[in-house]
Design an enzyme around this catalytic site. Structure first.
Site, short mmCIF file in Angstrom:
data_model
loop_
_atom_site.label_atom_id
_atom_site.label_comp_id
_atom_site.label_asym_id
_atom_site.label_seq_id
_atom_site.Cartn_x
_atom_site.Cartn_y
_atom_site.Cartn_z
N PRO A 97 -42.89 -20.60 -13.52
CA PRO A 97 -42.60 -20.91 -14.93
C PRO A 97 -41.36 -20.27 -15.52
CG PRO A 97 -44.92 -20.30 -14.63
CD PRO A 97 -44.20 -19.95 -13.36
N ASN A 101 -41.55 -14.34 -13.69
CA ASN A 101 -42.41 -14.78 -12.59
C ASN A 101 -41.66 -14.80 -11.27
OD1 ASN A 101 -43.44 -16.93 -15.07
ND2 ASN A 101 -44.93 -15.56 -14.16
N THR A 127 -36.86 -23.13 -13.15
CA THR A 127 -35.72 -23.12 -14.07
C THR A 127 -35.65 -21.74 -14.70
OG1 THR A 127 -35.93 -25.49 -14.53
CG2 THR A 127 -34.67 -24.17 -16.11
N LYS A 202 -28.98 -27.51 -14.55
CA LYS A 202 -30.29 -27.82 -15.15
C LYS A 202 -30.34 -27.42 -16.62
CE LYS A 202 -34.64 -28.71 -15.75
NZ LYS A 202 -35.77 -28.12 -15.08
#
Length: 329
Positions: A97, A101, A127, A202
């Site tokens: 996420p 993380n 991302t 992105k």
């Protein structure tokens, strides 16, 4: 075995006209060795399933054991930690996420880098901040492994159908090895440059996506208030210069399109919390590069407000509903 694969590729690159049958055999043998997959959420689960469909034995791990059950039934081996996965597989994909993380999964107490093998290929499709991707790449390099960032576009639908777009950053000589796996999960695999450039692409895409969705929601709301039928307005927009992905593929107005979150009370899809996170990443990078992004900044504030007003778990197209509620106050 991944090291063997890369070794074969180097030999092929140096002598295109002298590829031996042994090298080809080694490459095909390596291609069907085990692949690790960490992070079996809304995106990771269907991505891992597509690897299995393409004949790859998958070794998986997730902090939520219940997320692993479906994959286990399809034949995947489930392990307790990322370190355990790294001990068994030398090609690993992560789908997580956020930046914290990723840092934990790679460098934490039970992280991948605790047991990573030399020559391993580590592909992160989360991302995150491009700076974190560069940090992970440097840490992996010290242990003889290769880290590449490969965030995706397309959402859960494309993840399920295997039609994601991957934006890949990392050593160019490793791109083909990454593409072999990513092509099982995506229709487009694009090399962007060195580590971090996949994330940059992105972040830019999602900033535009947010701005476009808010613009579509505002436009549709105004047209409805002016007495236009929403389906008619959508049809006109999509044959005119205002057409965009949010209007013709992912319309935010309930009843205009089927099979999108707006037709299902904004359930599923790409969550408002995740969009707010990605816009935060865009803000950070814009600040660091002294880049003016006034509409990106405003989009970030709108999605942060939505998170505080009960929209956090709804799809990001629920900005239409948010605007309708705002006008009623």
């Amino acid at each position: 075995m991944a090291a063997l694969l890369r070794g074969s590729r180097c030999l092929v690159g140096k002598c295109h006209n002298h590829v031996s049958a042994v090298q080809v055999s080694n490459r095909s043998m390596a291609s069907k060795t085990q692949v690790g997959f960490i992070g079996l959420g809304n995106m990771g689960n269907p991505m891992a399933k597509n690897l299995i469909k393409h004949g790859y034995p998958v070794i998986a791990s997730d902090v939520f054991p219940e997320s692993c059950k479906e994959l286990q039934e399809l034949g995947a081996q489930i392990l307790d930690s990322p370190a355990d996965v790294a001990d068994k597989a030398d090609r690993i994909i992560t789908m997580l996420p956020s930046s914290p993380n990723v840092i934990d999964v790679y460098t934490g107490q039970n992280g991948i880098l605790k047991k990573v093998k030399k020559g391993s290929l580590l592909i992160d499709s989360s991302t995150i901040d491009p700076a974190v991707s560069k940090e992970m790449a440097a840490a992996a390099e010290k242990l003889g492994a290769v880290f590449m960032d490969a965030p995706v576009s397309g959402g859960v639908g494309a993840a399920t159908s295997g039609k994601l777009t991957f934006m890949v950053g990392g050593p160019e000589e490793e791109f083909n090895a990454a593409k072999e796996l990513l092509s099982c999960m995506g229709a487009n695999v694009v090399y962007c440059g060195q580590v971090g450039t996949g994330q940059a692409a992105k972040i830019c895409n999602n900033m535009l996506l947010a701005i476009g969705m808010i613009g579509t929601a505002e436009t549709m709301n105004l047209g409805i208030r002016l007495g236009l039928d929403p389906k008619l307005l959508s049809k006109i927009l999509n044959m005119s210069s205002g057409r965009c992905w949010s209007s013709d593929t992912y319309n935010p107005v309930p009843g205009v399109m089927e099979g999108v979150p707006s037709a299902n009370n904004y359930q599923g899809g790409f969550g408002t919390t995740l969009m707010a996170k990605d816009l935060g990443l865009a803000q950070n990078t814009a600040t660091n590069t002294k880049t003016p992004v006034p509409l990106g900044s405003l989009a970030h504030q709108i999605y942060r407000m939505m998170c505080a007003r009960g929209y956090a778990s709804k799809d990001f197209s629920s900005v239409f509903q948010f605007l309708r509620e705002e006008e009623g106050q």
